[in-house]
Design an enzyme around this catalytic site. Sequence first.
Site, PDB file in Angstrom:
ATOM      1  N   GLU A 167       0.792  -1.225   0.000  1.00 58.54           N
ATOM      2  CA  GLU A 167       0.000   0.000   0.000  1.00 58.54           C
ATOM      3  C   GLU A 167       0.829   1.282   0.000  1.00 58.54           C
ATOM      4  O   GLU A 167       0.929   1.994   1.018  1.00 58.54           O
ATOM      5  CB  GLU A 167      -0.978  -0.008   1.187  1.00 58.54           C
ATOM      6  N   GLU A 351      -5.986  -8.099  -0.290  1.00 53.77           N
ATOM      7  CA  GLU A 351      -6.623  -7.842   1.005  1.00 53.77           C
ATOM      8  C   GLU A 351      -8.075  -7.484   0.771  1.00 53.77           C
ATOM      9  O   GLU A 351      -8.394  -6.690  -0.115  1.00 53.77           O
ATOM     10  CB  GLU A 351      -5.960  -6.683   1.766  1.00 53.77           C
TER      11      GLU A 351
END
Length: 440
Positions: A167, A351
């Site tokens: 991320e 995710e």
Amino acid sequence: MRHSRTDFPEGFLFGAATSSYQIEGHAQGGAGRTHWDTFAATPGNVVRAEDGARACDHYNRWEEDLDLLRDASFDVYRFSTSWARVMPEGRGQPNARGLDFYDRLVDGMLERGLKPAATLYHWELPSTLADMGGWANADIPKWFGDFTQVIMERIGDRVWSAAPINEPWCVSWLSHFLGLQAPGLRDIRATARAMHHVLLAHGRSIEVMRGLGMKNLGAVCNFEYAVPADDSPAAQKAARLYDGYYNRFFLSGIFNRSYPEDVLEGLGPHLPKGWENDFDLIGQPVDWCGMNYYTRKLIAPDNGPWPSHHEVEGPLPKTEMGWEIFPDGLYNLLTRVHGAYTRDVPLYVTENGMANADRLVNGEVKDQARIDYIDAHLERVKRAIDDGVPVKGYFTWSLLDNYEWALGYDKRFGLVHVDFDSLKRTPKASYHELARALAR
């Protein structure tokens, strides 16, 4: 659950994800200090000033945790390595105990028939590097490349896949512009440099791993589906810009070797000199793209400084994080990313999950809301596959309740309940339901 393994193509992979600082217990095994330790020690940053010193004690309980993954019939375990555990000062002498730990962990996955999916960095920057400016320092791609060399010389021959950084938006914007995570800055110049340097570090890490002969290397970005708060042109422009610095900036850098013009209007003056010449490194070819998705955001314009907008609370049901539940956003992003950026590169949902108000009652956790959430998002993954998007796997976040960063231990994302006093693991209803759905 309505969906099961048989609803997906042969070879489709199911997994669960965790991250090192959130579960391992950082104050053991010779790990060095991180900027999360100092961020948490600063009053007001983290609920009850909690940190990852003990967390879930995965460092000592990893065998039990890997057994949970095996017993649920997961194919893949997406784990992360800790830079500060491997290299306590961020550079220089490695920590033998840290390397030994990841060695044992990877071997333990293989012994249980799990594919090890490594993420090198999940936000725990060594404090000594933070002292030198961290992600705003132009030398960090080299430092990260050196770390990549050390850890992957040890485990790179046995991991199924590897991605450098989890991320990039959180590593840079959330942490340097909004100040909500370590290092807790609110500085547009540091933000622009961190956004660029994190992509350079990604590229350098890919380059190092290719040099070691590794295969199946990818990039993992987080995504939010940006929606205008109303039908006005100003709201549409605001949502487009939010999408620009959240989603398109990192995708475009890696896959198109450019940055979006609307984002450069605000960040361009603060980028390091010569940034235009760095895309050969940033755009190192990858074998897959990982997409982390949880929610959508409604965006409205305002009269403040760039980016001149703010989030508006939406009307949909929300998780314990206050995030709207919007599965269609995952479908829309999968199709869009495939069409505009990754093209023939396989996609993985690396995710997806929810924080829920889980309560342990008579030895059970009934988390039907989580079951419904996962089921709805799996339906959108299946729809994307049916529409020709090459989605090859789905990994839920998270295996365990864990340290949820600035929210301490209050928010529970796990398929497995963790009592943070006794550290006892109790599989929730969602774990048992997934185990049934994934059974071969």
